[in-house]
Design an enzyme around this catalytic site. Structure first.
Site, PDB file in Angstrom:
ATOM      1  N   SER A  90       0.790  -1.245   0.000  1.00 41.88           N
ATOM      2  CA  SER A  90       0.000   0.000   0.000  1.00 41.88           C
ATOM      3  C   SER A  90       0.816   1.288   0.000  1.00 41.88           C
ATOM      4  O   SER A  90       0.255   2.357  -0.222  1.00 41.88           O
ATOM      5  CB  SER A  90      -0.938   0.027   1.201  1.00 41.88           C
ATOM      6  OG  SER A  90      -2.138  -0.618   0.875  1.00 41.88           O
TER       7      SER A  90
ATOM      8  N   LYS B 115       0.605   3.402  -3.025  1.00 42.37           N
ATOM      9  CA  LYS B 115      -0.517   4.332  -3.239  1.00 42.37           C
ATOM     10  C   LYS B 115      -0.035   5.774  -3.239  1.00 42.37           C
ATOM     11  O   LYS B 115      -0.635   6.646  -3.875  1.00 42.37           O
ATOM     12  CB  LYS B 115      -1.592   4.091  -2.173  1.00 42.37           C
ATOM     13  CG  LYS B 115      -2.256   2.704  -2.306  1.00 42.37           C
ATOM     14  CD  LYS B 115      -3.130   2.342  -1.132  1.00 42.37           C
ATOM     15  CE  LYS B 115      -4.071   1.161  -1.366  1.00 42.37           C
ATOM     16  NZ  LYS B 115      -3.580  -0.164  -1.159  1.00 42.37           N
TER      17      LYS B 115
ATOM     18  N   TYR C  17      -2.380  -2.122 -10.953  1.00 46.61           N
ATOM     19  CA  TYR C  17      -2.409  -2.032  -9.484  1.00 46.61           C
ATOM     20  C   TYR C  17      -1.610  -3.184  -8.849  1.00 46.61           C
ATOM     21  O   TYR C  17      -0.802  -2.964  -7.944  1.00 46.61           O
ATOM     22  CB  TYR C  17      -3.872  -2.054  -9.008  1.00 46.61           C
ATOM     23  CG  TYR C  17      -4.007  -2.081  -7.501  1.00 46.61           C
ATOM     24  CD1 TYR C  17      -3.828  -0.937  -6.732  1.00 46.61           C
ATOM     25  CD2 TYR C  17      -4.300  -3.273  -6.829  1.00 46.61           C
ATOM     26  CE1 TYR C  17      -3.945  -0.971  -5.342  1.00 46.61           C
ATOM     27  CE2 TYR C  17      -4.429  -3.315  -5.447  1.00 46.61           C
ATOM     28  CZ  TYR C  17      -4.239  -2.166  -4.708  1.00 46.61           C
ATOM     29  OH  TYR C  17      -4.338  -2.209  -3.340  1.00 46.61           O
TER      30      TYR C  17
ATOM     31  N   TYR D 291      -4.687   3.672   7.509  1.00 43.90           N
ATOM     32  CA  TYR D 291      -6.041   3.100   7.391  1.00 43.90           C
ATOM     33  C   TYR D 291      -6.894   3.471   8.598  1.00 43.90           C
ATOM     34  O   TYR D 291      -6.863   4.616   9.032  1.00 43.90           O
ATOM     35  CB  TYR D 291      -5.995   1.569   7.215  1.00 43.90           C
ATOM     36  CG  TYR D 291      -4.855   1.044   6.421  1.00 43.90           C
ATOM     37  CD1 TYR D 291      -4.739   1.348   5.075  1.00 43.90           C
ATOM     38  CD2 TYR D 291      -3.876   0.246   6.993  1.00 43.90           C
ATOM     39  CE1 TYR D 291      -3.687   0.853   4.329  1.00 43.90           C
ATOM     40  CE2 TYR D 291      -2.818  -0.253   6.247  1.00 43.90           C
ATOM     41  CZ  TYR D 291      -2.732   0.061   4.929  1.00 43.90           C
ATOM     42  OH  TYR D 291      -1.702  -0.419   4.192  1.00 43.90           O
TER      43      TYR D 291
ATOM     44  N   VAL E  80       1.064  -3.748   3.737  1.00 41.25           N
ATOM     45  CA  VAL E  80       1.064  -5.065   4.372  1.00 41.25           C
ATOM     46  C   VAL E  80       2.349  -5.870   4.105  1.00 41.25           C
ATOM     47  O   VAL E  80       2.536  -6.945   4.662  1.00 41.25           O
ATOM     48  CB  VAL E  80      -0.173  -5.915   3.974  1.00 41.25           C
ATOM     49  CG1 VAL E  80      -1.440  -5.324   4.548  1.00 41.25           C
ATOM     50  CG2 VAL E  80      -0.277  -6.095   2.476  1.00 41.25           C
TER      51      VAL E  80
END
Ligand code: GLN
Length: 338
Positions: A89, A92, A213, A265, A283
């Site tokens: 992540s 991102k 992605y 998050y 992660v």
């Protein structure tokens, strides 16, 4: 002999001076980092490596590394800082930065919102029930949406090159086993992409979007890559080592803001109170932190809490933030008033 936390704390500020000792003396910074490392190591057994992407389950629960890179280029590090692991992540941030470069900032945020979701990173609930647009680019739905915006304009090689450039790390490459592992098991992300398509908001073909992605998530980085990424963001988008303007200052400001409010998050609020540094986790075990005007910090620690954040990273960063007064809303005893 090892110093106690109190001794380290006492030397982290110097009342007779404008700046705390760690800003003058790299050995003091190194000592603090080492102490933070010990704090992180103590809790690694409480976390679990991610296994919903089968290839990630191969990571070592007890791997742990920390790197800090100051704006003057000084680097201090401790532990597993050269181990390659997948970006997950934290990627991102890379795709959001790319989208901001390619499109107007208003255009980007007409496709994705800027609000913390309060839900887990792969949640589909709010997207189905509350809003046609994903809540923010730091969760899966938002990142898939941003990638769909990019997918008609760039390919995976462009994303790879941009990641290398942002992190000043020419060795970033695709981890093929992680890519295939996620492509085979990523049904939740498939559900998100098709839900976005069903609402008429996805900007490219869902399969092409997902492939880009998954390739993004499988780029192999190190904790050091994260320290540099954090440093660029901490320095208004300019790499202070090379003087390259990697991203525009207003883009760095937007990304830092979203990292602060959404980067961890549904753990972002607690992290904001306890650590108070814009940060993005993944992660794979990485956390990239941007300490405004001062440093970037990179973490590798694949033992995760239930929200997907590195347990060792959380403990180490809480210590560092307190000891070095890094919280964005901290009271700085060394700032001279008047
Ligand atoms: N590739 C992962 C996923 O989409 C990234 C999630 C994460 O790092 N939190 O599930």
């Amino acid at each position: 002999m090892d110093k106690t936390a109190a001794q380290l704390d006492a030397q982290s500020t110097n009342e007779n001076d404008e700046l705390p000792d760690w800003q003058h003396d790299v050995r003091v910074l190194q000592e603090h980092l080492q102490y933070a490392f010990v704090q992180g190591c103590k809790v690694l057994g409480q976390g679990r490596v991610a296994d919903y992407i089968p290839e990630l389950a191969r990571a070592d629960t007890y791997a742990f590394g920390l790197v800090a890179q100051k704006t003057d280029g000084t680097v201090v590090s401790c532990g597993d800082v050269d181990t390659r692991f997948s970006i997950q992540s934290v990627g991102k941030v890379i795709t959001l930065a790319m989208a901001l470069k390619l499109f107007d900032i208003e255009e980007v945020f007409s496709h994705v919102l800027m609000e913390p979701s309060g839900d887990s990173f792969s949640s589909i609930i709010k997207l189905d029930t509350k809003s046609d647009l994903p809540y923010n680019p730091m969760i899966n739905a938002g990142a898939i949406q941003v990638v769909s915006l990019l997918a008609n304009h760039v390919n995976s090689q462009d994303v790879l090159q941009f990641a290398r450039y942002m992190c000043m790390d020419p060795d970033i490459d695709l981890n093929e086993p992680v890519y295939h592992s996620e492509a085979q098991t990523g049904d939740r992300n498939r559900a998100i992409a098709y839900l976005l398509k069903s609402k008429g908001v996805l900007m490219a073909d869902p399969e092409e979007t997902l492939d880009l992605y998954f390739r993004l998530c499988a780029l192999n980085v190190t904790a050091k890559s994260w320290a540099t990424l954090g440093l660029v963001l901490a320095n208004d988008g300019e790499n202070p080592i090379t003087s390259q303007h990697v991203i525009a200052p207003n883009h760095a400001r937007a990304i830092n803001s979203l990292m602060f409010t959404c980067g961890m998050y549904d753990g972002s609020g607690e992290f904001g109170v306890k650590v108070g540094i814009p940060a993005k986790s993944g992660v794979g075990g990485g956390i990239a932190c941007s300490v405004k005007g001062r440093m970037g910090i990179g973490v590798y620690g694949p033992a995760l809490d239930e929200k997907g954040n590195s347990v060792g990273g959380l403990a180490a960063l809480e210590y560092l933030s307190h000891a070095l007064h890094l919280h964005v809303f901290d009271y700085h005893p060394y700032i001279v008033e008047g």
